[in-house]
Design a protein around this motif. Structure first.
Motif, PDB file in Angstrom:
ATOM      1  N   LYS A  46       0.905  -1.273   0.109  1.00  0.00           N
ATOM      2  CA  LYS A  46       0.160  -0.208  -0.086  1.00  0.00           C
ATOM      3  C   LYS A  46       0.780   1.010  -0.073  1.00  0.00           C
ATOM      4  O   LYS A  46       1.633   1.454   0.881  1.00  0.00           O
ATOM      5  CB  LYS A  46      -0.838   0.087   1.220  1.00  0.00           C
ATOM      6  CG  LYS A  46      -1.817   1.101   1.206  1.00  0.00           C
ATOM      7  CD  LYS A  46      -2.717   1.213   2.555  1.00  0.00           C
ATOM      8  CE  LYS A  46      -3.705   0.065   2.569  1.00  0.00           C
ATOM      9  NZ  LYS A  46      -4.658   0.002   3.778  1.00  0.00           N
ATOM     10  N   ILE A  47       0.842   1.955  -1.053  1.00  0.00           N
ATOM     11  CA  ILE A  47       1.519   3.372  -1.159  1.00  0.00           C
ATOM     12  C   ILE A  47       0.441   4.446  -0.653  1.00  0.00           C
ATOM     13  O   ILE A  47      -0.456   4.554  -1.620  1.00  0.00           O
ATOM     14  CB  ILE A  47       2.043   3.487  -2.592  1.00  0.00           C
ATOM     15  CG1 ILE A  47       2.837   2.439  -3.157  1.00  0.00           C
ATOM     16  CG2 ILE A  47       3.004   4.983  -2.747  1.00  0.00           C
ATOM     17  CD1 ILE A  47       4.210   2.041  -2.054  1.00  0.00           C
ATOM     18  N   GLY A  48       0.707   5.067   0.250  1.00  0.00           N
ATOM     19  CA  GLY A  48       0.119   6.137   0.596  1.00  0.00           C
ATOM     20  C   GLY A  48       0.691   7.595   0.448  1.00  0.00           C
ATOM     21  O   GLY A  48       1.567   7.503  -0.084  1.00  0.00           O
ATOM     22  N   VAL A  77      -4.368   7.783   2.521  1.00  0.00           N
ATOM     23  CA  VAL A  77      -3.740   8.737   2.928  1.00  0.00           C
ATOM     24  C   VAL A  77      -3.862   8.764   4.346  1.00  0.00           C
ATOM     25  O   VAL A  77      -4.526   8.413   5.032  1.00  0.00           O
ATOM     26  CB  VAL A  77      -4.449  10.267   2.654  1.00  0.00           C
ATOM     27  CG1 VAL A  77      -4.359  10.293   0.942  1.00  0.00           C
ATOM     28  CG2 VAL A  77      -5.990  10.277   2.996  1.00  0.00           C
ATOM     29  N   GLU A  78      -2.593   9.391   4.883  1.00  0.00           N
ATOM     30  CA  GLU A  78      -2.822  10.100   6.190  1.00  0.00           C
ATOM     31  C   GLU A  78      -2.825  11.482   6.280  1.00  0.00           C
ATOM     32  O   GLU A  78      -2.425  12.394   5.579  1.00  0.00           O
ATOM     33  CB  GLU A  78      -1.342   9.889   6.800  1.00  0.00           C
ATOM     34  CG  GLU A  78      -0.805  10.525   8.293  1.00  0.00           C
ATOM     35  CD  GLU A  78       0.593  10.479   8.763  1.00  0.00           C
ATOM     36  OE1 GLU A  78       0.821  11.080   9.752  1.00  0.00           O
ATOM     37  OE2 GLU A  78       1.438   9.823   8.298  1.00  0.00           O
ATOM     38  N   TYR A 307       4.342  -7.327   4.485  1.00  0.00           N
ATOM     39  CA  TYR A 307       3.967  -6.424   5.379  1.00  0.00           C
ATOM     40  C   TYR A 307       2.820  -5.559   5.093  1.00  0.00           C
ATOM     41  O   TYR A 307       2.810  -4.956   4.009  1.00  0.00           O
ATOM     42  CB  TYR A 307       5.247  -5.609   5.766  1.00  0.00           C
ATOM     43  CG  TYR A 307       6.501  -6.299   6.343  1.00  0.00           C
ATOM     44  CD1 TYR A 307       6.342  -7.260   7.060  1.00  0.00           C
ATOM     45  CD2 TYR A 307       7.638  -5.640   6.243  1.00  0.00           C
ATOM     46  CE1 TYR A 307       7.220  -8.082   7.635  1.00  0.00           C
ATOM     47  CE2 TYR A 307       8.946  -6.421   6.707  1.00  0.00           C
ATOM     48  CZ  TYR A 307       8.779  -7.447   7.422  1.00  0.00           C
ATOM     49  OH  TYR A 307       9.871  -8.160   7.993  1.00  0.00           O
ATOM     50  N   ASP A 308       1.757  -5.475   5.900  1.00  0.00           N
ATOM     51  CA  ASP A 308       0.717  -4.693   5.667  1.00  0.00           C
ATOM     52  C   ASP A 308       0.605  -3.153   5.871  1.00  0.00           C
ATOM     53  O   ASP A 308      -0.461  -2.698   5.726  1.00  0.00           O
ATOM     54  CB  ASP A 308      -0.624  -5.157   6.101  1.00  0.00           C
ATOM     55  CG  ASP A 308      -0.509  -5.611   7.816  1.00  0.00           C
ATOM     56  OD1 ASP A 308       0.547  -4.850   8.467  1.00  0.00           O
ATOM     57  OD2 ASP A 308      -1.598  -6.037   8.257  1.00  0.00           O
ATOM     58  N   PHE A 309       1.831  -2.803   6.533  1.00  0.00           N
ATOM     59  CA  PHE A 309       1.603  -1.234   6.997  1.00  0.00           C
ATOM     60  C   PHE A 309       1.902  -0.388   5.621  1.00  0.00           C
ATOM     61  O   PHE A 309       2.620  -0.809   4.834  1.00  0.00           O
ATOM     62  CB  PHE A 309       2.650  -0.905   8.120  1.00  0.00           C
ATOM     63  CG  PHE A 309       4.044  -1.329   7.710  1.00  0.00           C
ATOM     64  CD1 PHE A 309       4.941  -0.583   6.747  1.00  0.00           C
ATOM     65  CD2 PHE A 309       4.692  -2.509   8.321  1.00  0.00           C
ATOM     66  CE1 PHE A 309       6.157  -0.716   6.663  1.00  0.00           C
ATOM     67  CE2 PHE A 309       5.937  -3.040   8.101  1.00  0.00           C
ATOM     68  CZ  PHE A 309       6.643  -1.955   7.210  1.00  0.00           C
ATOM     69  N   PRO A 310       1.326   0.670   5.844  1.00  0.00           N
ATOM     70  CA  PRO A 310       1.289   1.869   4.108  1.00  0.00           C
ATOM     71  C   PRO A 310       2.815   2.310   4.222  1.00  0.00           C
ATOM     72  O   PRO A 310       3.434   2.597   5.263  1.00  0.00           O
ATOM     73  CB  PRO A 310       0.290   2.784   4.584  1.00  0.00           C
ATOM     74  CG  PRO A 310      -0.635   2.185   5.869  1.00  0.00           C
ATOM     75  CD  PRO A 310       0.125   1.482   6.597  1.00  0.00           C
ATOM     76  N   ALA A 311       3.280   2.541   2.935  1.00  0.00           N
ATOM     77  CA  ALA A 311       4.380   3.192   2.781  1.00  0.00           C
ATOM     78  C   ALA A 311       3.847   4.740   2.477  1.00  0.00           C
ATOM     79  O   ALA A 311       3.218   4.731   1.345  1.00  0.00           O
ATOM     80  CB  ALA A 311       5.336   2.569   1.868  1.00  0.00           C
ATOM     81  N   LYS A 331       5.537  11.650  -9.229  1.00  0.00           N
ATOM     82  CA  LYS A 331       6.556  10.888  -9.717  1.00  0.00           C
ATOM     83  C   LYS A 331       7.210   9.936  -8.341  1.00  0.00           C
ATOM     84  O   LYS A 331       7.659   9.096  -8.752  1.00  0.00           O
ATOM     85  CB  LYS A 331       7.435  12.002  -9.863  1.00  0.00           C
ATOM     86  CG  LYS A 331       7.186  12.968 -10.955  1.00  0.00           C
ATOM     87  CD  LYS A 331       8.626  14.229 -11.060  1.00  0.00           C
ATOM     88  CE  LYS A 331       8.114  15.020 -12.207  1.00  0.00           C
ATOM     89  NZ  LYS A 331       8.960  16.365 -12.163  1.00  0.00           N
ATOM     90  N   CYS A 332       6.951  10.608  -7.106  1.00  0.00           N
ATOM     91  CA  CYS A 332       7.303   9.515  -6.062  1.00  0.00           C
ATOM     92  C   CYS A 332       6.304   7.931  -6.363  1.00  0.00           C
ATOM     93  O   CYS A 332       7.062   7.011  -6.078  1.00  0.00           O
ATOM     94  CB  CYS A 332       6.826   9.916  -4.850  1.00  0.00           C
ATOM     95  SG  CYS A 332       7.886  11.471  -4.630  1.00  0.00           S
ATOM     96  N   LEU A 333       5.215   8.240  -6.854  1.00  0.00           N
ATOM     97  CA  LEU A 333       4.553   7.063  -6.803  1.00  0.00           C
ATOM     98  C   LEU A 333       4.812   6.230  -8.084  1.00  0.00           C
ATOM     99  O   LEU A 333       4.946   4.870  -7.769  1.00  0.00           O
ATOM    100  CB  LEU A 333       2.844   7.327  -7.257  1.00  0.00           C
ATOM    101  CG  LEU A 333       1.997   6.466  -7.373  1.00  0.00           C
ATOM    102  CD1 LEU A 333       1.918   5.235  -6.099  1.00  0.00           C
ATOM    103  CD2 LEU A 333       0.502   6.926  -7.775  1.00  0.00           C
TER     104      LEU A 333
END
Length: 342
Positions: A46-48, A77-78, A307-311, A331-333
């Protein structure tokens, strides 16, 4: 609500809306390619994004920020506190907090002018009065209104997994702390985030309150992060957790980032991803791929170990001329996608 609905119709650019999109969006094939698909889970990772990344955009309303998130192709998102709280009725502070942070930075670096000192003193006086007013508002706020915000984000394909309001400090009332945690739950978040207070009594208090409310508290750090930085808080409560900043960890001169992630993965609720150089190379915050933070290795470790925590993308490098935060988050995504698909 009518104004909010009208805003969403115009700002979240449907397919037909691309014809009247701002000039920077035209000729941006990566954004158009992923636009409104909201698919930032890549090979199980998960990319947030923390909405702080869009702080330079003029409109900081919750509705406008949702538009930026959609345009960048992000689906989780955070969420920072001010946009959410103002959505549900908090009175705005009346000045740009970025101006405050800039002046505080000049004060620390001893580059502040006499006129700027006066401006800073005025802002601080306003904040003291404002904080007292807001504390009363928070303790009486209707938490259910945060559910309306969650539903609006979910309807656009965006999950809110973390919430970062300014309610968890040592000067906040217990009512404010409980309010912040309950608001996070109403938003659908699994955890709240805050700067580590460097106070064992306070992390104990936050952990115990979080246990009662049923949410996690993830502590963020800057260059004070070490391998054992979170240990006391983790021992105090199962609700205490890590919001590890991998860029700051490298800039602090640490060389054991991957062992830390492996050891604490079950207590990490989310990580902040940025590319910083190590001390030998100047510690600069740079465009991804130009620093010493092993972003690709981190992401592929997350993929390999499920690992299920978001980056969480945190945009902090200087935005190049002709670009803007939405393009840079995209671009980061793309960097994450390339790393995970290599």
């Amino acid at each position: 609500m009518k104004k909010r609905r009208e805003f969403l119709k115009t700002s979240l650019l449907g397919a037909a809306g691309l014809a009247v999109a701002p000039a920077w969006l035209h000729g941006a094939p990566n954004i158009i390619k992923s636009y409104n698909q909201n698919g930032s889970i890549i090979n199980g990772v998960k990319i947030g994004c923390i909405t702080y990344s869009f702080r330079q955009m003029k409109d900081q309303s919750a509705e406008a920020i949702l538009g930026y998130i959609n345009q960048a192709g992000i689906s989780a998102v955070e969420l920072m506190g001010d946009p959410a709280e103002e959505f549900v009725g908090k009175i705005p502070i009346g000045f740009n907090r970025m101006d405050l942070f800039m002046l505080m930075g000049k004060e620390r670096n001893e580059t502040i002018t006499d006129d700027e000192k006066k401006d800073l003193e005025e802002m601080r006086a306003k904040i003291d009065s404002y904080n007292k007013e807001v504390a009363t508002w928070r303790e009486q706020a209707d938490i259910s209104k945060f559910e309306e915000l969650r539903k609006m984000y979910e309807a656009s394909g965006v999950e809110i997994y973390a919430f970062k309001p300014s309610t968890f400090g040592k000067l906040n009332t217990d009512g404010e702390i409980a309010y912040g945690m309950k608001a996070a739950k109403a938003l659908g978040a699994s955890h709240v985030t805050l700067e580590h207070p460097s106070d064992d009594q306070h992390t104990m208090k936050l952990g115990k309150m979080a246990e009662e409310i049923g949410i996690s508290v993830a502590y963020h750090g800057h260059e004070q992060e070490t391998f054992t930085f979170w240990d006391t808080a983790l021992e105090q409560s199962p609700a205490n957790a890590l919001n590890l900043d991998v860029g700051h960890y490298i800039a602090a001169g640490n060389t054991d980032l991957m062992p830390l992630i492996e050891k604490q993965h079950s207590r990490i609720k989310s990580i902040h991803v940025k590319d910083r150089k190590n001390p030998e190379n100047g510690k600069d915050n740079v465009i991804w791929g130009q620093g010493n933070t092993p972003i690709a290795e981190i992401l592929n470790t997350m993929k390999a170990n499920q690992y299920d925590f978001p980056a969480t993308i945190e945009l902090e490098y200087k935005i190049p001329s002709g670009s803007n935060p939405i393009l840079e988050v995209q671009k980061c995504l793309d960097f994450c996608a390339n790393a995970l698909n290599a």
